[in-house]
Enzyme design. Structure first.
Site, mmCIF file in Angstrom:
data_model
loop_
_atom_site.group_PDB
_atom_site.id
_atom_site.type_symbol
_atom_site.label_atom_id
_atom_site.label_comp_id
_atom_site.label_asym_id
_atom_site.label_seq_id
_atom_site.Cartn_x
_atom_site.Cartn_y
_atom_site.Cartn_z
ATOM 1 N N ASP A 1 32.669 15.613 -46.710
ATOM 2 C CA ASP A 1 33.541 14.658 -47.377
ATOM 3 C C ASP A 1 32.802 13.314 -47.387
ATOM 4 O OD1 ASP A 1 35.935 13.258 -48.231
ATOM 5 O OD2 ASP A 1 36.129 12.595 -46.151
ATOM 6 N N ASP B 1 34.483 9.576 -48.213
ATOM 7 C CA ASP B 1 35.209 8.403 -47.722
ATOM 8 C C ASP B 1 35.817 8.666 -46.358
ATOM 9 O OD1 ASP B 1 34.832 6.625 -49.980
ATOM 10 O OD2 ASP B 1 35.960 8.139 -51.075
#
Ligand code: XBP
Ligand code: MG
Length: 253
Positions: free
Chosen positions: A9, A11
């Site tokens: 991922d 953010d």
């Protein structure tokens, strides 16, 4: 099945981008459009329940802005606002203001040396990913990742598993050959929904989230001499996450 790939991922996982990055960029865009909307740190934490910047603006208008009458061209307005926000955000990144989280660069370098394949699965806009990789990791960091699955390429954003399925399909990998790295409840639902074992590193916005099914929940990936905090899981006596530990988790879980 042996471990072949790591899927990250972006953010909150590679860097703490939300509070001092995305949030500020949204506010700059609102100002530029003459809107008196201001997302403070607390409000933004609530808005993070919805992934995707355009979706987040709509959620704000629908759920936090009672009495607001949408203009006829509201869809267009959201699209333009979001484009402006992306410009502000990537400009901020180019100033090198948001560093990678502890252990991220080290683990990526170690994984590359070990021959593991790397990918990204995120709901954020592709331009944001390339800027973050370039300015917060390394000039050529985009090339470290075989697949960058980002933004609107799948209509259903996290917590739907679609973005992970998309990445797996591109890499022609089985979920059992991968590990995912997430920072949030929505992210974990997405990766587990795709059948991928997942390590969670939390941040200020996700400390209260629930992470059932995670391999481990840590403060960060840690560094030699800078141990991470362990909230759940077994680091087998180590103070930081390395490829050897990832392989152990992958095999045992
Ligand atoms: C985080 C998101 C994104 C960003 C904003 O996704 O939900 O929407 O907050 O980016 P992830 P955009 O943790 O999966 O990377 O405005 O480009 O959507
Ligand atoms: Mg995240």
């Amino acid at each position: 099945m042996a471990l072949q790939a790591l899927i990250f991922d972006v953010d909150g996982t590679l860097a703490n981008t939300e509070r001092d990055g995305h949030r500020v960029a949204f506010n700059l865009a609102f100002q530029e459009f003459g809107l008196e909307w201001d997302w403070d740190v607390d409000l933004y934490g609530k808005l993070l329940a919805v992934t995707g910047g355009k979706e987040r603006i709509r959620y704000f208008v629908d759920s936090f802005l009672s009495g607001y009458i949408k203009p006829a061209d509201f869809d267009d307005m959201v699209a333009k606002l979001h484009k402006t926000k992306t410009r502000h955000y990537t400009e901020m990144l180019s100033g090198g203001r948001i560093p990678a989280r502890p252990g991220v660069r080290r683990l990526l370098e170690e994984a590359r040396q070990a021959g593991l394949r790397l990918a990204i699965a995120t709901t954020t806009t592709p331009d944001n990913v390339t800027a973050l990789l370039k300015y917060s990791l390394a000039e050529d960091a985009v090339d470290w990742f075989e697949v960058i699955a980002a933004g609107d390429i799948v209509p259903a954003k996290k917590p739907a598993p679609d973005i992970y399925f998309w990445a797996l399909e591109k890499m022609k990998l089985d979920p059992a050959e991968c590990l995912a790295f997430e920072d949030s409840e929505n992210g974990l639902k997405s990766s587990l929904g795709a059948g991928i074992k997942t390590l969670v590193t939390i941040n200020d916005y996700t400390t209260d989230h629930e992470f059932p099914g995670a391999l481990a929940v840590l403060s960060d990936l840690g560094e030699p001499g800078q141990a991470c905090q362990v909230f759940s899981g077994d680091l087998h006596g180590k103070g930081y996450v390395d490829v050897d530990l990832l392989r152990q988790w992958h095999e045992s879980a």
